[in-house]
Design a protein around this motif. Sequence first.
Motif, short mmCIF file in Angstrom:
data_model
loop_
_atom_site.label_atom_id
_atom_site.label_comp_id
_atom_site.label_asym_id
_atom_site.label_seq_id
_atom_site.Cartn_x
_atom_site.Cartn_y
_atom_site.Cartn_z
N ALA A 513 0.83 -1.21 0.00
CA ALA A 513 0.00 0.00 0.00
C ALA A 513 0.86 1.26 0.00
N VAL A 514 2.18 1.10 0.22
CA VAL A 514 3.05 2.28 0.28
C VAL A 514 3.30 2.78 -1.14
N GLU A 515 2.98 4.03 -1.37
CA GLU A 515 3.24 4.62 -2.69
C GLU A 515 4.65 5.22 -2.67
N PRO A 516 5.31 5.44 -3.78
CA PRO A 516 4.88 4.96 -5.09
C PRO A 516 5.32 3.51 -5.29
N MET A 517 4.47 2.74 -5.95
CA MET A 517 4.73 1.31 -6.15
C MET A 517 5.66 1.05 -7.32
N LYS A 518 6.11 2.13 -7.97
CA LYS A 518 6.85 1.88 -9.22
C LYS A 518 8.27 1.34 -8.99
N PHE A 519 8.66 1.15 -7.71
CA PHE A 519 10.02 0.68 -7.46
C PHE A 519 10.12 -0.82 -7.28
N VAL A 520 9.01 -1.43 -6.85
CA VAL A 520 9.07 -2.88 -6.62
C VAL A 520 7.91 -3.55 -7.35
N GLN A 555 14.19 5.60 -0.35
CA GLN A 555 13.04 6.36 0.13
C GLN A 555 11.86 5.42 0.35
N TRP A 556 11.66 4.50 -0.62
CA TRP A 556 10.56 3.54 -0.50
C TRP A 556 10.76 2.67 0.75
N MET A 557 11.99 2.25 0.97
CA MET A 557 12.26 1.40 2.13
C MET A 557 11.94 2.13 3.43
N SER A 558 12.35 3.39 3.51
CA SER A 558 12.08 4.10 4.77
C SER A 558 10.59 4.34 4.96
N ARG A 559 9.86 4.52 3.85
CA ARG A 559 8.39 4.69 3.97
C ARG A 559 7.74 3.40 4.43
N VAL A 560 8.23 2.27 3.90
CA VAL A 560 7.66 0.97 4.30
C VAL A 560 7.89 0.76 5.80
N GLN A 562 8.20 2.99 8.11
CA GLN A 562 7.30 3.85 8.89
C GLN A 562 5.87 3.31 8.85
N ALA A 563 5.44 2.85 7.66
CA ALA A 563 4.06 2.36 7.53
C ALA A 563 3.84 1.14 8.42
N ILE A 564 4.78 0.19 8.38
CA ILE A 564 4.61 -1.03 9.18
C ILE A 564 4.65 -0.69 10.66
N ASP A 565 5.51 0.27 11.00
CA ASP A 565 5.61 0.66 12.40
C ASP A 565 4.31 1.29 12.88
N SER A 566 3.71 2.17 12.05
CA SER A 566 2.51 2.87 12.54
C SER A 566 1.27 1.97 12.47
N ILE A 567 1.20 1.07 11.46
CA ILE A 567 -0.02 0.26 11.33
C ILE A 567 0.03 -0.99 12.21
N HIS A 568 1.20 -1.64 12.26
CA HIS A 568 1.28 -2.90 13.03
C HIS A 568 1.97 -2.72 14.37
N GLN A 569 2.52 -1.51 14.62
CA GLN A 569 3.29 -1.25 15.84
C GLN A 569 4.36 -2.33 16.06
N VAL A 570 5.08 -2.65 14.99
CA VAL A 570 6.16 -3.61 15.11
C VAL A 570 7.31 -3.13 14.21
N GLY A 571 8.51 -3.38 14.64
CA GLY A 571 9.66 -2.94 13.84
C GLY A 571 10.06 -4.01 12.85
N VAL A 572 10.58 -3.59 11.70
CA VAL A 572 11.13 -4.54 10.72
C VAL A 572 12.63 -4.63 10.99
N TYR A 573 13.11 -5.84 11.17
CA TYR A 573 14.52 -6.05 11.51
C TYR A 573 15.41 -5.81 10.28
N CYS A 574 14.96 -6.34 9.13
CA CYS A 574 15.77 -6.19 7.93
C CYS A 574 14.88 -6.03 6.71
#
Length: 1252
Positions: A513-520, A555-560, A562-574
């Motif tokens: 759901a993280v925009e822009p999707m054109k990177f992956v 930029q896309w990675m840092s947005r992802v 933040q999104a996972i952190d705010s929606i799932h309240q969990v950190g991504v390790y890698c």
Amino acid sequence: KMPMPSKRRSVLVHSSVETYTPPVINLFCLAGVPVNSRVSSKIQQLLNTLKRPKRPPLKEFFVDDFEELLEVQRPDPNQPKPEGNQMNVLKGEPLGVVTNWPPSLLAALQRWGTTQPKAPCLTALDTTGKAIYTLTYGKLWSRSLKLAYTLLNKLTTKNEPLLKPGDRVALVFPNSDPVMFMVAFYGCLLAEVIPVPIEVPLTRKDAGSQQIGFLLGSCGVTLALTTDACQKGLPKAQTGEVVTFKGWPRLIWFVIDGKHLAKPTKDWHPQVRDASAEIAYIEYKTSKEGSTVGITISHASMLAHCHALTQACGYSEAETLTNVLDFKRDAGLWHGVLTVSLRPEVICPCASSSEALTVAIRRPPELGGPPPGKAVLSMNCLSFGVIRVDTEEKLSVLTVQDVGQIMPGANVCVVKVDGTPYLCKADEVGEICVNSGATGMAYFGLLGITRNVFEVCISLSGVPVSDQPFTRTGLLGFVGPDYLVFVVGKLDGLMTVSGRRHNADDVVATALAVEPMKFVYRGRIAVFSVTVLHDDRIVLVAEQRPDASEEDSFQWMSRVLQAIDSIHQVGVYCLALVPANTLPKAPLGGIHISETKQRFLEGALHPCNVLMCPHTCVTNLPKPRQKQPDVGPASMIVGNLVAGKRIAQASGRDVTQLEDNDQARKFLYLADVLQWRAQTTPDHPLFLLLNSKGTVASTASCIQLHKRAERVAVALMEKGRLNVGDHVALVYPPGVDLIATFYGCLYAGCIPITVRPPHPQNLATTLPTVKMIVEVSKSACILTTQAIMKLLKSKEAATAVDIKTWPTILDTDDMPKKKLASIFRPTSPDMLAYLDFSVSTTGILAGVKMSHAATSALCRSIKLQCELYPSRQIAICLDPYCGLGFALWCLCSVYSGHQSILVPPLELESNVSLWLSAVSQYKVRVTFCSYSVMEMCTKGLGTQTDVLRVINLSCVRTCMVVAEERPRITLTQSFSKLFKDLGLSARAVSTTFGCRVNVAVCLQGTAGPDPTTVYVDMRALRHDRVRLVERGSPHSLPLMESGKILPGVKVIIAHTETKGPLGDSHLGEIWVSSPHNATGYYTVYGEEALHADHFTARLSFGDTQTVWARTGYLGFLRRTELTDASGERHDALYVVGSLDETLELRGMRYHPIDIETSVIRAHKSIAECAVFTWTNLLVVVVELEGSEQEALDLVALVTNVVLEEHYLIVGVVVIVDPGVIPINSRGEKQRMHLRDGFLADQLDPIYVAYNM
């Protein structure tokens, strides 16, 4: 602002990867006693085993007590808890009674095939929707019969039928050919053999293919059925046969196209039995971990399932059903193969699992089911396993649709995910379990896990709720209003992080759901968890589009994140991005998750971008160590006495009691000794220098050395116009000239300083060190060769240093033969003899002052320990510029009169066998080398068998590694092991220990017991404690004794802060007192005050009179059960590491070498590693010996291993080319130089990853 990782885009050619197996530690030489043995190895072994130190019993070592130290997440008092009513077992509607229902599926096929042969059974469509082929019931029946007849009667091996009823057969059909698959499936059932449908293997290394092979092997499959077209497409061996795929059993491939099948004889009829509990077919399933199991489905289950589906879906004769699922397994097989313009209400979702078949299905509208249900649930509550309805406006909600009602004739309940299967409450998420006649029976051949999944006894507060066993579906969900079933995820996708549950599919949805999707790419994202430090850590891997720039992706990675952190309240390790099309594919498209995880853990994913966030994710590190208020030195002594421990002090033999005292008084000045030898034994050879070919380059007898020294002294006085006490820098390559000029300086009353010459190809880095030593030592003159003199004054030199400021430079190549009027004699033995300059590993240039008394005491000590006499020969492969290397090269031969065979280490670069060949040729009993020499021999000689044939090392009694560090036990053992077959005794190799304040504290020598090895707990070491453990216990670290303490040397272990004495086996700073201690640092800027206590330290308690020198090294003493030469109990000194090098992190003391050893083990392509701290961050520099695409694989592996083994979070991972980590002549890593290079951005790294 987050630092961007930096990356270099150059392609380098790397040398091949060398793998190295650490040797097995063998303390005793059991294969008989070597000829030159000091103590019989049998006696030695007996002594070693008589009394071991008291250690905890072995079983305790295999319980990892450190889990208790990790921070446990305390449950949040406000976290949601289930409050609903207790659930009960949900019962489905009863199965209707159908008149003339067939007794088995085969009976149904026989009925339709004979009574309505023209009725269409299956139509295959191509990708455009065009019909390719229609199979009628008559054709299906007749072809299945032919196949069954052929399988049972026409396939033989050694005149035996190939198949018996009940045998398993693999079905290998492409997804484009449902017709042939259907014929094969029913043909097998008619022949009473068990079909195992699998995917078509495309290459030898398909993702997960090995596991499928394992399943086929465990099912005993020897025959695979396929089509002609498919068989032609399979990879072939040179013989033309289908290759054996990795991990697969040997298979016979049988093509079932019409021309290969035989027509049944008139008298042959298949047995169409009633549906029984016998296995009908086996369906494969791959688990979250990647293992593949086979689920057995019985004939009765198959029939009951068709009955239930027919009733639930309202199927009737001659109806058309469209199937776009995989017809080989799961729901596609049941609706397409087994049971025989769209309006929106036609779409009826269902839930199914391989174990329980169809669990729930929405009824078609005409059958009068309840209206569809929808639930909007709070993600946060779901992570605690609790259902709470929320509003759709929020981002952190999950909207789920029901999957209908449970199947007719089934009982369903929801049980707790963890622990005993208790029933859930109505508002709790759990695993759905089914009890019906239409589920799988077992995992083929796996009784243990079958019981846990297919025979589950469900209870409510300890009381069973049913006498029937339930089957776990692997689906997570709950039962909503109208008895509708809701599924919120699969057990396989569950990740439990710090006690909260997250679903991989939900995390993927958030990332998409993280925009822009054109990177992956949309469908090419894998999310899984890996266990690091006793908790699940979330890893997200995605395929990046080829045109995405590094900045965009980052930029896309840092947005992802933040999104996972705010929606799932969990950190991504890698978070890793890989190039397009490189992730392993699952058979039906999509990503093969377990294979991706496997590659990630093996370092074979080859990402092009990676972002690690251990700082935010890892919350269960042990608490930082809180330093206790210091216990005073007096209390420590009392504590040790109460505990029955002796104070840790030890000494070598007492020199005042020894027989050579008269000689020692005569030999106070080395210049006198040389003159005496020149008079009494003029032609006795002292030195023999070898070149790279192994031939003698130059020699020196006593008289020759004396005459050359005289000439040098004349040149110093006449040409150099030097006065007594002036300092002279000797800049020579290793050789006899260096030794002659040293004695020339003593003859003239000057103070010599030996300096390594600059490297002609590397002036920029080596010349400034020469310049610095010359300046700091206040040298009034430089003695050197003509070639080096030219180099010092050359244009190239001018770019590195100011060449105008050199002092007088004299070359000693052709000096006039003049006799010296008088040889200088010092007025007191405490006068300065020479200066010894060395660059420490922390990058500090330290020069120490050696008096005449200390110089002769050092030579005497070494003479006694190694039993050196004029008749002896020793071989030295060391650099002659500082420390013990200088003393052995320049001083000892003159003092003891033995002959030294000099092997310059630099010559080994062109002839690696030079040193060992010399040892063998001259039958040397005592030899010295450095770690770098030992490493060159271990790496370079392993393959040179022709050179090794002529080498015999059985003459070697002691081979000592000259070192100023903890013994490198792995290297010494691999050296011993490698050259064992050339006669090298396992007991010969040992190490020495020296430092700036005393260049020779320990040295094995020729007498005394063998060096001992102990195992200490690495975690206790971080707390400055020594805890002895058994070999092989977790977190154990082997430490080898650094040789025997030299005669005249006293050692004590002192507390680093209170300066009080410590007890036996306690870790502290090694202090040393001996006649050959240096007298102080020689510094220019009068900084002696800073280091005054290095040479004149006194204990704060106990023996406060003795003056000690502080070595700056941590270690401990341990009294052993062995006896030394004097008959006393032997005290062993263990050096742990330099105090200056230790890293203070989280309140604990780490030795860089321990972290580096872990890192080097993490991946085969890590050639070398060095660590240091920068601000508060741990920086790990690794040398990559492999292709550059592996560079980013190392980031996660390095971070994982340091977390797991050392409880530290790596701040920065720097990946560089081989050879970037600077190493000094002693083979020690120059970590501080590396740190300076990193901070000045001079390393030219392949990649720098900043962990967040």
